[in-house]
Each structure stands twice: as C-alpha cells, then as structure tokens.
Design a protein around this motif. Structure first.
Motif, PDB file in Angstrom:
ATOM      1  N   TYR B 117      -2.883   4.598 -21.762  1.00  0.00           N
ATOM      2  CA  TYR B 117      -1.872   4.151 -22.720  1.00  0.00           C
ATOM      3  C   TYR B 117      -2.258   4.499 -24.146  1.00  0.00           C
ATOM      4  O   TYR B 117      -1.426   4.864 -24.953  1.00  0.00           O
ATOM      5  CB  TYR B 117      -1.690   2.639 -22.582  1.00  0.00           C
ATOM      6  N   ARG B 118      -3.532   4.371 -24.459  1.00  0.00           N
ATOM      7  CA  ARG B 118      -3.929   4.553 -25.855  1.00  0.00           C
ATOM      8  C   ARG B 118      -4.416   5.953 -26.146  1.00  0.00           C
ATOM      9  O   ARG B 118      -4.282   6.443 -27.255  1.00  0.00           O
ATOM     10  CB  ARG B 118      -5.016   3.538 -26.221  1.00  0.00           C
ATOM     11  N   GLN B 119      -5.047   6.615 -25.152  1.00  0.00           N
ATOM     12  CA  GLN B 119      -5.581   7.949 -25.409  1.00  0.00           C
ATOM     13  C   GLN B 119      -4.586   9.030 -25.005  1.00  0.00           C
ATOM     14  O   GLN B 119      -4.304   9.941 -25.778  1.00  0.00           O
ATOM     15  CB  GLN B 119      -6.890   8.174 -24.644  1.00  0.00           C
ATOM     16  N   ALA B 120      -4.079   8.928 -23.779  1.00  0.00           N
ATOM     17  CA  ALA B 120      -3.328  10.058 -23.231  1.00  0.00           C
ATOM     18  C   ALA B 120      -1.887  10.095 -23.710  1.00  0.00           C
ATOM     19  O   ALA B 120      -1.321  11.171 -23.856  1.00  0.00           O
ATOM     20  CB  ALA B 120      -3.368  10.013 -21.697  1.00  0.00           C
ATOM     21  N   SER B 121      -1.294   8.944 -24.004  1.00  0.00           N
ATOM     22  CA  SER B 121       0.156   8.943 -24.227  1.00  0.00           C
ATOM     23  C   SER B 121       0.531   9.604 -25.546  1.00  0.00           C
ATOM     24  O   SER B 121       1.679   9.966 -25.748  1.00  0.00           O
ATOM     25  CB  SER B 121       0.715   7.527 -24.152  1.00  0.00           C
ATOM     26  N   GLY B 122      -0.410   9.777 -26.460  1.00  0.00           N
ATOM     27  CA  GLY B 122      -0.100  10.453 -27.721  1.00  0.00           C
ATOM     28  C   GLY B 122      -0.704  11.842 -27.816  1.00  0.00           C
ATOM     29  O   GLY B 122      -0.702  12.431 -28.896  1.00  0.00           O
ATOM     30  N   ARG B 123      -1.253  12.352 -26.734  1.00  0.00           N
ATOM     31  CA  ARG B 123      -2.004  13.614 -26.810  1.00  0.00           C
ATOM     32  C   ARG B 123      -1.382  14.639 -25.873  1.00  0.00           C
ATOM     33  O   ARG B 123      -1.386  14.467 -24.658  1.00  0.00           O
ATOM     34  CB  ARG B 123      -3.460  13.351 -26.407  1.00  0.00           C
ATOM     35  N   GLN B 124      -0.858  15.708 -26.459  1.00  0.00           N
ATOM     36  CA  GLN B 124      -0.389  16.806 -25.597  1.00  0.00           C
ATOM     37  C   GLN B 124      -1.594  17.514 -25.004  1.00  0.00           C
ATOM     38  O   GLN B 124      -2.605  17.607 -25.667  1.00  0.00           O
ATOM     39  CB  GLN B 124       0.465  17.790 -26.400  1.00  0.00           C
ATOM     40  N   PRO B 125      -1.531  18.031 -23.765  1.00  0.00           N
ATOM     41  CA  PRO B 125      -0.379  18.020 -22.871  1.00  0.00           C
ATOM     42  C   PRO B 125      -0.301  16.765 -22.002  1.00  0.00           C
ATOM     43  O   PRO B 125       0.565  16.677 -21.144  1.00  0.00           O
ATOM     44  CB  PRO B 125      -0.639  19.239 -21.988  1.00  0.00           C
ATOM     45  N   PHE B 126      -1.205  15.802 -22.229  1.00  0.00           N
ATOM     46  CA  PHE B 126      -1.249  14.645 -21.340  1.00  0.00           C
ATOM     47  C   PHE B 126      -0.052  13.726 -21.539  1.00  0.00           C
ATOM     48  O   PHE B 126       0.371  13.020 -20.619  1.00  0.00           O
ATOM     49  CB  PHE B 126      -2.556  13.887 -21.545  1.00  0.00           C
TER      50      PHE B 126
END
Lengths: 217, 217
Positions: B117-126
C-alpha cells in the motif's frame, strides 16, 4: 512636452505571481501525464511557454516544483471541502456538502488529483505531506461525526470510533474519486450522491445506536 | 556390505523454495522498514542470513525482488479474502468474513501491507499491479453486492452502481487497514466490526430501496 517623450517599451511582462501560476499549472499537467520520473523540465517549460532557466529560477529543481504542485493541489482540495461545510447545518447536509466539494474538486482538477493521489502518496518525502493532509481531513470529518452524535441525542462517542469511521469515510471517498478521475464522462455530483447513500444511511443507523452483530463467531 | 558404505555428507542444504521464501520474507521486512529507495541488497542479504550474490542469483535485481515481494503479498492478501467467503452465505456474512480475512491479513502481515500500500501503489510499474489487484477485489465485492440485491428481492442493480459501491467499500477498508497497520495494539476483528457497521447498515438500507435525498440543491 510629456507627450513627445517616448513611452517605455511595453514588454508584456506578466507579474511574477501570474507566471508562477502558469508554471505550476503546466507542471501539474505534465506530472499527471508522465509521472514524476518521466516528467522533464523541458516538457514543463514547453507546456508553460517559458524557458527552462526561467522555470528553474522561479521554482527551483524538479523536486521543488513537484512539492509546490503538491502543496497547491492539496490546499485547493482542502479548501474545496471546508469552504462549503457550515457547522450550523445538520450532519447529513454537512457531509453532503463536503462530498460534493470534494468530488467537484476531483472532477474539475483530475490532473491535480492524479498528482496528489497517484504520484505523491507513494513517494517520500511527499507521502508524509499527503498523510498529513489526509489526517487534517479525517479530523474535520471525525469532528463533524462527533457533533452529529451529540446533536442526535447520543452520548459522546469514543474518539477512536469516530476516528475509525472518519478513516473509512475518507478512504471510501478517495477510492470513488480515483474511479471518477478515470471516467471524465461521469458526473461528480452523482459520485457524491452514491457515496452519501453508501455511508450516510449506515452512519445514521449507527448514530441511532443500531449495531450490526455477526450471527456466527 | 551396504551398511559400511559411507553415507553422503549431509550439507544441511535447504531446498530452493525454502531459501527463496526466507529471502522474500527478509526483503518484505527491509522494504517495509526502509522504503524501496533506501533498502539495500546488503541489508536484505543480512536480514535473510544469506550472501548477497546468492540473493542476486536466486531472485535477481532489487526491482525483481521488489516485484516478487509485491506478487507474494498481493496473492496472500487476495487469498486471505477469497478463502473465507462462501457464495452460499447471506450477503452480510460474506462481507463480514471478507472483512475479517482482510483485516486479519493486515494485522498479521503489517510489513506486507506497508510494501503493497505504501511502497508499491505509488511506484511505476508496480502501481499498475496494485491497481489490477484492487480491480480484482472490487469485482469480487461488486459481485457479492449484486447477488445480495437479487437475494433480497431487488431488481438487478445497475453495474456502475455496484462498481461504485464496491470501490467505496474497498477504499474504506484500505483506509482503515492503513490506520490498523500503524496501531499494533489494535484488534483486527474490531476494525472489521467497525467497518461492517459503517458500511453494512447503509448497504442494507440501499438494498431495501431506501435513498438519501438532499433537502437542498
């Protein structure tokens, strides 16, 4: 004779505040379109119709510029909610006005929403700013729910329960807003009404002391 | 004589799957603690008690490792919900079980939640993977709400309304879960009950055809 003195050439220079606003709005569009990493200062300068050195001179590095975008859009978002909520209205009207203000912002500033929610919320150090912004909105909503409990004759609600309900409401609104941002044909007021129905009817029951109980453990 | 043949030395070699699992679990802890950028392969190797070359050999680059973490935790999250929901139960029981499963996952895997929720949801391509995961959960919830409408004798609900309600519910759950992840002393079942009360009472009214209407325009 004064009339014969050549007038100073008119440079059509814009006031600094207007220039900065043009740059910020251009930057929001580019960040929303490309994402933070792929956005280039060249493209932002092009979008603003301003030279790249001037963008740097006015607003600093890409990080500075992004932070200014986050601050601007966050302030606009918060203002769109608090400007329409009045303490003297019934709780459901307050909630309705707050939701309309919020979805109205997202509908009118889809790019601002994309920067706040999709770009900044997962990127340190901006994630902390977004968490603080969300925290302020949660406080406003929790306060409103608390007043609603008292106004409806209930005893003072426990603060953790109000906070958790406010987190639920704010999270629901964010999620629907993110859907709205991807559906330009959708009516923001329609989203507000959907969410109002989804949450208020339940909140009203809660305020009246009704509780859902699991029939099995 | 067979008994006198020296046995092959026992190397205490762990099966590859076990080793990989150790590395992944270590990586989730380090990513949750440090964030993607600050997390180093050295620290992940230390945390796993494995040499850095072995981490690279097994799971590839930091990007690859992060992707594997996101996939693992996303799968665990989805399984924790769908494993407990049964189509033959009443809608409120399905929702209750789904919420308990979800908050149970977050309570037991706070670090996995932080990565998702905190790392991947704001990071493309994740971010796209997370959006797809959220989309699958929204579909499950929308389907459940649709069956509930039919089961309660309603006419078939319009798909956009079900989807919007599902987005609202999923967003509310994510928001409360993120609060839960920061409050290790909180009981996940308590969060599930709070959210159940907040949303189900309202959803039930909706299913029964009640609508909230603004008293002013």
């Amino acid at each position: 004779m004064l009339a014969s003195v050549p007038s100073r050439p008119t440079f059509k220079r814009l006031p600094r505040a207007v220039r900065e606003q043009q740059m910020l709005d251009a930057a929001v569009r580019v960040f929303a379109r490309r994402g933070f990493h792929a956005a280039s200062m060249d493209e932002i300068a092009d979008e603003a119709g301003i030279s790249k050195p001037m963008v740097y001179a006015y607003l600093g590095s890409k990080d500075d510029l992004f932070r200014a975008c986050v601050n601007q859009e966050g302030t606009r978002l918060l203002e769109s909610i608090v400007a329409v909520v009045r303490d003297d209205l019934p709780a459901d009207e307050q909630l309705w006005r707050g939701l309309r203000g919020f979805f109205g912002f997202v509908g009118a500033h889809r790019e601002g929403w994309a920067v706040l929610y999709r770009q900044a919320s997962g990127r340190q150090p901006f994630a902390a700013d977004i968490a603080a912004l969300r925290g302020r909105i949660v406080e406003v909503v929790a306060g409103m729910l608390g007043r609603a409990v008292l106004a409806s004759g209930g005893t003072e609600a426990r603060e953790p329960d109000l906070t958790a309900s406010a987190y639920a409401l704010v999270g629901a609104a964010e999620s629907v807003a993110d859907w709205l941002a991807d559906h330009p044909e959708a009516d923001p007021d329609h989203s507000a009404a959907r969410l109002m129905n989804f949450t208020w009817l339940g909140a009203r029951q809660l305020l009246q002391g009704e509780l859902w109980q699991p029939s099995s453990a």
